[in-house]
Design a protein around this motif. Structure first.
Motif, PDB file in Angstrom:
ATOM      1  N   GLY A 155       0.808  -1.225   0.000  1.00 27.00           N
ATOM      2  CA  GLY A 155       0.000   0.000   0.000  1.00 27.00           C
ATOM      3  C   GLY A 155       0.835   1.266   0.000  1.00 27.00           C
ATOM      4  O   GLY A 155       0.300   2.361   0.040  1.00 27.00           O
ATOM      5  N   GLY A 156       2.163   1.123  -0.047  1.00 19.19           N
ATOM      6  CA  GLY A 156       3.061   2.282  -0.012  1.00 19.19           C
ATOM      7  C   GLY A 156       3.255   2.942  -1.364  1.00 19.19           C
ATOM      8  O   GLY A 156       3.984   3.933  -1.481  1.00 19.19           O
ATOM      9  N   PHE A 270     -11.825   2.456  -0.605  1.00 19.65           N
ATOM     10  CA  PHE A 270     -11.977   3.007   0.742  1.00 19.65           C
ATOM     11  C   PHE A 270     -11.922   1.880   1.773  1.00 19.65           C
ATOM     12  O   PHE A 270     -12.413   0.779   1.525  1.00 19.65           O
ATOM     13  N   ALA A 271     -11.331   2.175   2.916  1.00 19.66           N
ATOM     14  CA  ALA A 271     -11.363   1.235   4.046  1.00 19.66           C
ATOM     15  C   ALA A 271     -12.602   1.548   4.867  1.00 19.66           C
ATOM     16  O   ALA A 271     -12.810   2.690   5.269  1.00 19.66           O
ATOM     17  N   PRO A 317     -11.213   7.033   4.809  1.00 19.62           N
ATOM     18  CA  PRO A 317      -9.928   7.127   4.103  1.00 19.62           C
ATOM     19  C   PRO A 317      -9.955   6.307   2.817  1.00 19.62           C
ATOM     20  O   PRO A 317     -10.487   5.195   2.805  1.00 19.62           O
ATOM     21  N   GLY A 318      -9.409   6.879   1.754  1.00 17.17           N
ATOM     22  CA  GLY A 318      -9.418   6.174   0.484  1.00 17.17           C
ATOM     23  C   GLY A 318      -8.232   6.554  -0.382  1.00 17.17           C
ATOM     24  O   GLY A 318      -7.435   7.442  -0.033  1.00 17.17           O
ATOM     25  N   VAL A 319      -8.116   5.859  -1.501  1.00 17.87           N
ATOM     26  CA  VAL A 319      -7.046   6.144  -2.457  1.00 17.87           C
ATOM     27  C   VAL A 319      -7.623   6.001  -3.868  1.00 17.87           C
ATOM     28  O   VAL A 319      -8.406   5.089  -4.134  1.00 17.87           O
ATOM     29  N   TRP A 328      -5.031  10.787  -2.470  1.00 16.41           N
ATOM     30  CA  TRP A 328      -5.558  10.343  -1.177  1.00 16.41           C
ATOM     31  C   TRP A 328      -6.903  11.018  -0.937  1.00 16.41           C
ATOM     32  O   TRP A 328      -7.060  12.218  -1.176  1.00 16.41           O
ATOM     33  N   ARG A 333      -4.568  10.244   8.061  1.00 13.38           N
ATOM     34  CA  ARG A 333      -3.728  10.508   9.230  1.00 13.38           C
ATOM     35  C   ARG A 333      -2.309  10.179   8.852  1.00 13.38           C
ATOM     36  O   ARG A 333      -1.928   9.025   8.821  1.00 13.38           O
ATOM     37  N   PRO A 335       1.306  10.260  10.085  1.00 12.64           N
ATOM     38  CA  PRO A 335       2.035  10.565  11.316  1.00 12.64           C
ATOM     39  C   PRO A 335       3.225  11.478  11.031  1.00 12.64           C
ATOM     40  O   PRO A 335       3.780  11.461   9.931  1.00 12.64           O
ATOM     41  N   ALA A 336       3.603  12.282  12.020  1.00  7.01           N
ATOM     42  CA  ALA A 336       4.775  13.150  11.863  1.00  7.01           C
ATOM     43  C   ALA A 336       6.003  12.295  11.546  1.00  7.01           C
ATOM     44  O   ALA A 336       6.892  12.716  10.801  1.00  7.01           O
ATOM     45  N   ILE A 337       6.015  11.078  12.061  1.00  2.93           N
ATOM     46  CA  ILE A 337       7.155  10.188  11.878  1.00  2.93           C
ATOM     47  C   ILE A 337       7.348   9.798  10.403  1.00  2.93           C
ATOM     48  O   ILE A 337       8.432   9.366   9.997  1.00  2.93           O
ATOM     49  N   ALA A 338       6.295   9.977   9.595  1.00  2.00           N
ATOM     50  CA  ALA A 338       6.366   9.534   8.196  1.00  2.00           C
ATOM     51  C   ALA A 338       7.556  10.158   7.471  1.00  2.00           C
ATOM     52  O   ALA A 338       8.226   9.504   6.667  1.00  2.00           O
ATOM     53  N   VAL A 341      10.728   8.348   8.407  1.00  2.00           N
ATOM     54  CA  VAL A 341      10.790   7.008   7.817  1.00  2.00           C
ATOM     55  C   VAL A 341      11.099   7.108   6.320  1.00  2.00           C
ATOM     56  O   VAL A 341      11.907   6.350   5.783  1.00  2.00           O
ATOM     57  N   LEU A 354       4.734  10.685  -0.666  1.00  2.00           N
ATOM     58  CA  LEU A 354       3.395  10.112  -0.526  1.00  2.00           C
ATOM     59  C   LEU A 354       2.332  11.001  -1.164  1.00  2.00           C
ATOM     60  O   LEU A 354       1.338  10.525  -1.688  1.00  2.00           O
TER      61      LEU A 354
END
Lengths: 356, 486
Positions: A155-156, A270-271, A317-319, A328, A333, A335-338, A341, A354
């Motif tokens: 999914g990345g 969509f999830a 949320p969807g793509v 998107w 959401r 994350p700031a960490i994205a 990474v 992304l």
């Protein structure tokens, strides 16, 4: 004018290709075109020649294939030994590749029973943003060594690395499948069926519904002698009918190939949670030219709409897989960490961000 | 990891973050936290913090981040790889009091739980709704979901149902940076990169899970559990191959060897077929109509596999007895010896016979006894190497033996760990699985989540000056019969 397509034929050549340009995007067969719709400044690397099954040991329940291998080829090799990818990869008929399917994170109706693509991926060889060819995860059905980067890449959209080779777990194919079309007057009735049938003792293989059709589609797998009794019980509880084998095959091909969605329109995934499906159905019907499919017992919704539809207003949320809308959709959401990474895997931003 | 000495008043300031009595800093209570399921390692923490709320955990982690103070999150301390061993001079965050099942939604078949919830408590809560939580490590009556998530715990049903990561749909966590993140959610499907998948199995190096959303599965309607005895391990291995080749998908396929059988019969009075070097356990599960058909096939396959005896469980009590023998085997073997090392390597299933022959050969060569109890369906070995630490050179021989097994697993294309994690125990073997560039990639990822290297430092990655193994006795809870091993 975009740069010429680079077509590596080996993982090492893929690494060279990644290093060959300051910005690159890896593409498969282009069956989910929106995912790789980035600026012309990106050199495009195609996995068209990076194909073939590297290793397949039916007794291990595992295979390893190069990222550009068409799903069709894999499904045929597995079927030959009575095995399959239980999550039923999408768009095999359209020519989708294994790598593109991982990057898109798409699973088909069969994900209901044993889980999605993320639950069957075991290991990857991938090229990071510095052009290093790395093998993470494992090649056996069970492995707990190192961080689970293979799952992270699901999914990345190829934003963190280019897939070269992927190892999957497979299962023996059920000896027979039956499909039931259960009557469902409205969205509320569908939700009741999704909930009750999903938790029942029958262990359904797939549980889907088409937005706007007064029915829920249930599939069950197992030995034929057992299926007769199980289907009779299911139809005793939920009125409906069994589909003939060829009609059933057509229905499920429709699901995995998005045959219900007009080729020209936008198409998005969509999830969802099952409880959200009535609202999802209503929303899809409100879209201009809207149509939709709900899968995995109400955990995934696909929506298609004509030009002018605003899919990003969705509350889930969807793509976007096809069409020109934002990549998107709905609430996201990140994350700031994205950022950190991304920097760890692709410090110079060679692959798209992304949000590119 | 070299931690700078903590500021002198650090314990006082940490204590001030929590209500009175929830930070332990005296030697006596700290002693209980010096070790985990791998008793070979011991380290003295500076203090143990016992938060009761998610906000308190966040406050502690942010404090540690600001102070660059190492911390180790701990559940019940059952890690078999030394995963929850304290960092000497660091903080232990004991999560046992965060033990609420926040939500259980039988209609959507999910549960939202705090990290200190016991694995089996999830299934207990789900059971009235005909549901269960699939991952079943042998320590499930005491291990916590938070620990399961950190180490991606397995169990006896992984071939069909996968590991912990296959059942976690989403989680809320505080990262070592102090950032609170929410990954995934209540849906079984994901959008975007699978952050949840990356977090599960991080061995505590990314941060601390605060709230975990797991999927629940309908409980199988019926089981068909068969125990078959074989004259040789080889024949039992061939029976496994025949079951796999048949296209059946059993819920579990397990093997116990002679030494394990001897120990289990002594410990739980399990009665096994006589003169057998190996016992195979195969379990089918599902709707009764499906199992009725599949069991005929399984019975025919087993009958053709030259068993000494085949014993199908005739009722639930007999099934439980079979599993009790299997699940107690490890602690039973442990009682045969003052010390032992348990390994967790994986080999391709088709090479199981070859792997077991090599293990038996090394056992003879080195004069070190070894019992085998393993998940044959997924090639996950659990050799239990027995030794007496008081005997000169015994530990060294046992370690040499363990090292040979781990390297064999890698050479055969397998893994150094199927379900226990790398932790402290196998960190020096990680470079056997991954090359320098791959290790560097894993380390960069770790640094992204934890730039100061304060979250469970010293685990997973090889380090200079690793403490030597001292002993491998039973965990005190194993001695008491409370927990058992895979």
């Amino acid at each position: 004018m975009s740069a010429a397509l680079i077509t590596p034929a080996t993982p090492e050549q893929l690494a060279d290709a990644v290093r060959s340009a300051p910005r690159v995007v890896v593409v498969g067969a282009g069956t989910k075109p929106r995912l790789a719709q980035v600026a012309d400044t990106f050199a495009r690397i195609s996995t068209a020649k990076l194909r073939g099954i590297v290793e397949y040991e039916p007794s291990e329940f595992t295979f390893t294939a190069l990222a550009g291998t068409p799903l069709r080829e894999i499904a045929a090799a597995l079927a030959d030994k009575g095995q399959y990818l239980p999550f039923e990869p999408m768009l095999a008929g359209a020519g989708a590749t294994l790598g593109g399917t991982v990057a898109a994170g798409l699973s088909g109706p069969g994900r209901f029973r044993f889980g999605g693509l993320r639950d069957f991926i075991l290991g990857v060889r991938f090229v990071d943003g510095e052009g290093r060819l790395l093998r993470l995860g494992g090649k056996v059905v069970k492995n707990a060594a190192g961080f689970d980067v293979p799952k992270f890449l699901v999914g990345g959209l190829g934003r963190f690395g280019g897939l070269a080779e992927i190892t999957f777990k497979v299962f023996p194919r059920p000896t027979a499948l039956r499909t039931l079309r259960i009557d469902a007057a409205d969205d509320a009735a569908k939700l009741r069926i999704l909930t009750a049938a999903g938790g029942a003792r029958w262990e359904l293989d797939a549980l889907d519904t088409v937005v706007g059709q007064p029915a829920v589609l249930a599939r069950i797998g197992g030995p034929p002698a057992a299926l007769d009794a199980l289907c009779a019980e299911i139809l005793g509880r939920f009125p409906g009918r069994a589909l003939a084998d060829d009609a059933a095959a057509e229905v499920w091909r429709g699901a995995t190939e998005f045959a219900w969605a007009p080729a020209a329109g936008a198409l998005a995934k969509f999830a969802l949670t099952p409880a959200q499906t009535p609202e999802f159905s209503a929303w899809v019907r409100s879209l201009p030219g809207g149509c939709g499919w709900i899968g995995a017992g109400g955990n995934v919704g696909y929506a298609s709409a004509g030009a002018g539809a605003n899919l990003s207003a969705a509350p889930w949320p969807g793509v976007t897989l096809r069409g020109h809308g934002p990549l998107w959709l709905g609430p996201q959401r990140t994350p700031a960490i994205a950022g950190a990474v991304k920097h760890a895997l692709d410090p110079q931003g060679r692959f798209p961000a992304l949000n590119d | 990891m070299t931690a700078s000495a903590p500021a002198p008043d650090v314990v006082r300031r940490l204590t001030a973050l929590l209500p009175a009595g929830r930070v332990l800093a005296d030697a006596a209570p700290l002693a209980a936290y010096e070790s985990d399921g791998l008793t070979a390692f011991q380290a003295k923490p500076l203090a143990v913090a016992m938060p009761e709320t998610q906000d308190e955990v966040v406050a502690i982690v942010r404090f540690c981040h600001a102070e660059k103070l190492p911390f180790v999150a701990r559940g019940s301390g059952t890690s078999l790889s030394g995963g929850s061993l304290p960092f000497a001079g660091g903080i232990v965050i004991a999560l046992n009091r965060l033990n609420k099942i926040v939500r259980l939604d039988p209609a959507q078949r999910i549960a939202v739980v705090e990290p200190g919830v016991i694995n089996l408590a999830v299934t207990a809560a789900a059971q009235p709704h005909g549901l269960h939580y699939a991952p079943d490590p042998s320590s499930q009556s005491i291990c916590t979901i938070g620990g399961n998530v950190a180490f991606n715990a397995g169990g006896a049903h992984c071939l069909k149902y996968g590991m912990t990561s296959n059942h976690v749909l989403g989680l809320k966590a505080v990262l070592a940076t102090g950032e609170v993140v929410e990954f995934g959610g209540a849906s079984r499907e994901q959008i975007g990169p699978d952050w949840t998948g990356l977090f599960v199995g991080n061995e505590g190096l990314f941060g601390v899970a605060l709230e975990i959303t797991v999927q629940l599965l309908p409980r199988a309607e019926v089981f068909h559990t068969v125990l078959a005895g074989y004259r040789t391990l080889e024949e039992a291995g061939e029976a496994v191959s025949a079951v796999i080749a048949s296209g059946l998908l059993p819920g579990a396929i397990e093997i116990m060897d002679a030494l394990a059988l001897e120990a289990a019969s002594a410990a739980v009075h399990a009665d096994y077929p006589p003169a057998c070097e190996a016992v195979l356990i195969v379990e089918l599960e599902g709707p009764r109509e499906v199992v009725a058909v599949d069991r005929v096939r399984l019975d025919a396959i087993l009958a053709a596999s030259k068993p000494v005896e085949v014993r199908p469980a005739r009722d639930a009590a007999e099934r439980l007895a079979i599993w009790k023998g299997r699940k107690s085997a490890f602690s039973a073997v442990g009682r045969l010896s003052p010390d032992f090392i348990v390994q967790d390597g994986v080999v391709p299933r088709r090479r199981l016979g070859e792997a077991l022959r090599k293990i038996a050969g090394w056992s003879r060569e080195l004069g070190v006894r070894c019992a085998n109890v393993f998940h044959a369906g997924d090639g996950n070995l659990h050799p239990l190497i027995l030794y007496d630490g008081r005997e000169a050179g015994a530990l060294e021989r046992a370690e040499e033996f363990a090292g040979k097994i781990l390297r064999m697993c890698v050479e055969m294309g397998g893994s150094i760990t199927g379900e226990h994690g790398v932790g402290m125990e196998k960190r020096d073997y990680l470079p056997d699985m991954f090359n320098a560039e791959e290790l560097a990639c894993l380390k960069r990822l770790r640094a992204a989540f934890d730039p100061h290297g304060i979250a469970n430092p010293g685990k997973m990655f090889p380090a200079e000056g690793a403490p030597a193994l001292a002993q491998h006795g039973l965990h005190p809870l194993e001695k008491a019969g409370v927990i058992s091993r895979e």
